[in-house]
Design a protein around this motif. Structure first.
Motif, PDB file in Angstrom:
ATOM      1  N   THR A 172     -16.061  27.277 -41.629  1.00  0.00           N
ATOM      2  CA  THR A 172     -15.693  28.629 -41.218  1.00  0.00           C
ATOM      3  C   THR A 172     -16.160  29.654 -42.240  1.00  0.00           C
ATOM      4  O   THR A 172     -16.660  30.734 -41.887  1.00  0.00           O
ATOM      5  N   TRP A 173     -16.000  29.319 -43.516  1.00  0.00           N
ATOM      6  CA  TRP A 173     -16.470  30.227 -44.566  1.00  0.00           C
ATOM      7  C   TRP A 173     -17.964  30.487 -44.418  1.00  0.00           C
ATOM      8  O   TRP A 173     -18.418  31.631 -44.484  1.00  0.00           O
ATOM      9  N   HIS A 174     -18.741  29.439 -44.170  1.00  0.00           N
ATOM     10  CA  HIS A 174     -20.191  29.593 -44.024  1.00  0.00           C
ATOM     11  C   HIS A 174     -20.522  30.407 -42.773  1.00  0.00           C
ATOM     12  O   HIS A 174     -21.477  31.198 -42.778  1.00  0.00           O
ATOM     13  N   HIS A 175     -19.745  30.225 -41.717  1.00  0.00           N
ATOM     14  CA  HIS A 175     -19.950  31.024 -40.492  1.00  0.00           C
ATOM     15  C   HIS A 175     -19.801  32.510 -40.805  1.00  0.00           C
ATOM     16  O   HIS A 175     -20.638  33.333 -40.392  1.00  0.00           O
ATOM     17  N   TRP A 176     -18.760  32.860 -41.533  1.00  0.00           N
ATOM     18  CA  TRP A 176     -18.553  34.269 -41.880  1.00  0.00           C
ATOM     19  C   TRP A 176     -19.648  34.789 -42.811  1.00  0.00           C
ATOM     20  O   TRP A 176     -20.174  35.876 -42.609  1.00  0.00           O
ATOM     21  N   ARG A 177     -19.990  34.000 -43.821  1.00  0.00           N
ATOM     22  CA  ARG A 177     -20.979  34.445 -44.796  1.00  0.00           C
ATOM     23  C   ARG A 177     -22.361  34.550 -44.175  1.00  0.00           C
ATOM     24  O   ARG A 177     -23.092  35.514 -44.417  1.00  0.00           O
ATOM     25  N   SER A 178     -22.734  33.548 -43.386  1.00  0.00           N
ATOM     26  CA  SER A 178     -24.068  33.588 -42.769  1.00  0.00           C
ATOM     27  C   SER A 178     -24.135  34.635 -41.658  1.00  0.00           C
ATOM     28  O   SER A 178     -25.222  35.062 -41.264  1.00  0.00           O
TER      29      SER A 178
END
Length: 213
Positions: free
Chosen positions: A174-180
């Protein structure tokens, strides 16, 4: 004199073993530093240069770059414990949420290069898979401890649903989804914090059994 020589002989293998261990760790850390700088393809010459050793020494300690990458990534995942600290398990909810989210955001951002490297692997080793599972299990257990005040009074099914939701929004995917998707680290942190609060607030509402529906 002879006894001193024998003592030296007995100590020598241990000294060589320790030096070898230190060299392997230095080479693995060199690869990790390249990984943190955004490199995704590791050339032995670059790793050797960063570690301050010869290319020959790299392959003296590792069969190939694949084995080195495997060991380096496992080392990074093992280092996670040093970046965690005890979190509050009682007291005001907003304090517990803020402490958890600050720690998760910091660690997930730090882990991003490693997790992307694992995703690029055609077949991550059993060791990497095991350590990754251990990290995820530990993270889930921490959630259960930090939010025990909210989770424990719930019926089993609602407790499981809430824990699953909290787990989903505080993991690396989820963190990567937000960051990307374009959020900077502070915006992603705020989004995580707001989502955790929303899930906990929803769990405060009475369930179907409690309101007669």
């Amino acid at each position: 004199m002879e006894q001193a020589a024998q003592e030296t002989d007995r100590r020598a293998p241990d000294g060589r073993t320790e030096r070898g261990r230190q060299t392997r760790e230095k080479i693995a850390d060199a690869l990790l530093s390249l990984l943190d700088e955004g490199e995704s393809r590791f050339v032995a010459d670059r790793v050797a240069e960063r570690a301050g050793v010869s290319r020959r020494l790299v392959f003296h300690h590792f069969e190939d770059i694949a084995q080195l990458t495997d060991i380096a990534i496992t080392r990074r995942l093992d280092q996670l414990g040093a970046r965690t600290r005890p979190l509050p398990t009682d007291g005001r909810r907003e304090v517990r949420v803020a402490a958890l989210v600050e720690q998760r955001a910091r660690i997930l951002e730090w882990l991003t290069p490693t997790r992307l490297a694992v995703m690029r692997m055609e077949s991550p080793s059993e060791r990497i898979q095991r350590v990754t599972r251990d990290v995820m299990d530990f993270a889930r257990q921490r959630l259960a401890e930090v939010f025990a005040v909210e989770l424990d009074p719930l019926p089993e099914s609602r407790r499981a649903d809430l824990l699953n939701g909290l787990d989903a929004v505080t993991t690396w995917s989820t963190w990567h989804h937000w960051r990307s998707g374009g959020l900077d680290t502070e915006a992603a942190r705020r989004t995580m914090e707001a989502t955790v609060h929303a899930l906990l607030a929803a769990a405060d509402l009475p369930g179907p059994a409690a309101d007669g529906r």
